[in-house]
Design an enzyme around this catalytic site. Structure first.
Site, PDB file in Angstrom:
ATOM      1  N   GLY A 193      -2.303   2.225   6.187  1.00 17.81           N
ATOM      2  CA  GLY A 193      -2.755   1.267   7.192  1.00 17.81           C
ATOM      3  C   GLY A 193      -2.069  -0.084   7.076  1.00 17.81           C
ATOM      4  N   HIS A 239       5.358   3.239  16.338  1.00 16.92           N
ATOM      5  CA  HIS A 239       5.096   1.832  15.998  1.00 16.92           C
ATOM      6  C   HIS A 239       5.273   0.935  17.223  1.00 16.92           C
ATOM      7  CE1 HIS A 239       4.785   1.226  11.495  1.00 16.92           C
ATOM      8  NE2 HIS A 239       4.862   2.533  11.613  1.00 16.92           N
ATOM      9  N   GLY A 270       0.838  -1.188   0.000  1.00 21.22           N
ATOM     10  CA  GLY A 270       0.000   0.000   0.000  1.00 21.22           C
ATOM     11  C   GLY A 270       0.873   1.237   0.000  1.00 21.22           C
TER      12      GLY A 270
END
Length: 172
Positions: A18, A54, A13
């Site tokens: 996401g 993260h 992506g």
């Protein structure tokens, strides 16, 4: 057609699509502990903040391994049966190019390492081939190498997901 790697999922992506959250959810559906193989290198404050973000969102049960260059070796070193998430392939590829490593050879070694894993394995990469042709040779090389890497892995993966605006689109 290459042999399918039945436990391999490739999540692609654009930036902030996401990808990482979806990949984490796929792995967290398996029993812990989980291995998170990170390829990022913190060269500046902005990247340190991204890495911290993260790490902060991952619950207990994740064991982080930093592998900016030796990704195949890091995958091979994980305990048998442990689910593995690699985030991300395109940062790894950037590191290889900047270190002047043989990307074609590294790609083949990575594929071989993925074939030896028996647990769920999720690989995350940025899809960079949807825009215009870059104006400089380094950017064109990166785009081309990323395309080759993603194609080789997608051909072997049991599942390929393309993320758009936080929504997973199953490609394969």
């Amino acid at each position: 057609m290459p042999n399918e790697i039945s436990h391999l999922t490739l999540v692609l992506g654009g930036a902030r699509s996401g990808k990482s959250r979806h990949a984490e959810a796929l792995i967290e559906a398996c029993p812990a502990p989980w291995s998170y193989i990170a390829t990022a290198q913190a060269y500046d404050d902005e990247m340190r903040a991204r890495i911290a973000e993260h790490r902060a969102r991952r619950p207990a049960g994740w064991q982080t391994v930093d592998a900016p260059l030796e990704l195949a070796e890091a995958i091979a070193a994980q305990p048998a049966g442990r689910p593995i998430l690699v985030d991300c392939l395109t940062l790894w590829l950037t590191n290889l190019i900047l270190a002047e490593r043989d990307t074609a050879a590294a790609r083949e070694v990575l594929i071989a390492a993925c074939e030896r894993v028996t647990a769920p394995l999720v690989l995350v990469g940025n899809e960079v081939g949807l825009g215009i042709v870059p104006e400089n040779a380094l950017a064109r090389r990166f785009r081309d190498e990323a395309g080759r890497l993603h194609q080789a892995l997608a051909a072997r993966a049991a599942s390929v997901v393309f993320m758009v605006a936080g929504l997973p689109m199953r490609v394969k």
